[in-house]
Structure formats: C-alpha cells, structure tokens
Design a protein around this motif. Structure first.
Motif, PDB file in Angstrom:
ATOM      1  N   ASP A   2     -21.971  -0.637 -11.023  1.00 34.09           N
ATOM      2  CA  ASP A   2     -21.673  -1.657 -10.307  1.00 34.09           C
ATOM      3  C   ASP A   2     -21.331  -1.766  -9.042  1.00 34.09           C
ATOM      4  OD1 ASP A   2     -21.766  -4.332  -9.119  1.00 34.09           O
ATOM      5  OD2 ASP A   2     -20.682  -4.904 -10.833  1.00 34.09           O
ATOM      6  N   LEU A   3     -22.266  -1.836  -8.087  1.00 39.65           N
ATOM      7  CA  LEU A   3     -22.156  -1.717  -6.158  1.00 39.65           C
ATOM      8  C   LEU A   3     -22.199  -2.689  -5.698  1.00 39.65           C
ATOM      9  CD1 LEU A   3     -22.947   2.003  -5.990  1.00 39.65           C
ATOM     10  CD2 LEU A   3     -20.601   1.196  -6.318  1.00 39.65           C
ATOM     11  N   THR A   4     -22.331  -4.078  -6.489  1.00 39.38           N
ATOM     12  CA  THR A   4     -22.569  -5.445  -5.967  1.00 39.38           C
ATOM     13  C   THR A   4     -20.974  -6.046  -4.713  1.00 39.38           C
ATOM     14  OG1 THR A   4     -21.108  -6.608  -7.777  1.00 39.38           O
ATOM     15  CG2 THR A   4     -23.986  -5.806  -7.659  1.00 39.38           C
ATOM     16  N   GLY A   5     -19.887  -5.304  -4.792  1.00 37.06           N
ATOM     17  CA  GLY A   5     -18.531  -5.624  -4.104  1.00 37.06           C
ATOM     18  C   GLY A   5     -19.106  -4.785  -2.695  1.00 37.06           C
ATOM     19  N   TRP A   8     -21.113  -1.819   3.514  1.00 38.25           N
ATOM     20  CA  TRP A   8     -21.874  -0.668   3.258  1.00 38.25           C
ATOM     21  C   TRP A   8     -21.628  -0.445   5.552  1.00 38.25           C
ATOM     22  CZ3 TRP A   8     -23.340   3.049   0.251  1.00 38.25           C
ATOM     23  CH2 TRP A   8     -23.899   2.684  -1.192  1.00 38.25           C
ATOM     24  N   ARG A  35     -25.316   6.046   0.481  1.00 35.69           N
ATOM     25  CA  ARG A  35     -26.503   6.001   0.451  1.00 35.69           C
ATOM     26  C   ARG A  35     -27.562   5.742   2.062  1.00 35.69           C
ATOM     27  NH1 ARG A  35     -27.265  -0.938  -0.059  1.00 35.69           N
ATOM     28  NH2 ARG A  35     -26.978  -1.428   1.827  1.00 35.69           N
ATOM     29  N   SER A  41     -32.047  -0.747  -1.215  1.00 39.03           N
ATOM     30  CA  SER A  41     -31.552  -0.518  -2.443  1.00 39.03           C
ATOM     31  C   SER A  41     -31.986   1.333  -3.478  1.00 39.03           C
ATOM     32  CB  SER A  41     -33.278  -1.507  -3.501  1.00 39.03           C
ATOM     33  OG  SER A  41     -34.562  -0.711  -2.412  1.00 39.03           O
TER      34      SER A  41
END
Length: 62
Positions: A2-5, A8, A35, A41
């Motif tokens: 989970d990288l929602t937090g 970037w 990324r 995404s």
C-alpha cells in the motif's frame, strides 16, 4: 504493498527532459518508492532507504 500515503517528488534535474522523469517517495517508513512520472498509476520500484542512498551517492559521483 500500500503506497497510498506516498508523497511523490520529481527531481529538480528532471525539468529539461521533456517528460522523461523519475519520481521518488521517501516519506514511508522502511522503503523508498520510485516511479515513472509519465505513468503515475503504473509499476513502482520499491527499495530499502540504504539502497536508495547508495544509488544516489553513486549517481552523483558519475
């Protein structure tokens, strides 16, 4: 994973590359995400903070 937090950041050296940029999220405990800014995404490379520091040190020296 989970990288929602993840927050970037694009390198300041990426500004003249016509969109060919790497973004890094280093605010998550125990990992650094990397990324392609053109595909936010898409897949994310996840490395340990020590490995990221070693890569950055190497890249700056070359």
């Amino acid at each position: 994973m989970d990288l929602t937090g993840a927050i970037w950041h694009k390198s300041t050296r990426s500004s003249g590359n016509q969109g060919d940029c790497v973004e890094v999220a280093d605010n998550l405990p125990g990992l650094v995400g990397v990324r392609d800014s053109k595909d936010p995404s898409g897949p994310v490379l996840v490395v340990a903070p020590a490995a990221w520091r070693s890569f950055v040190t190497f890249a700056k020296a070359h």
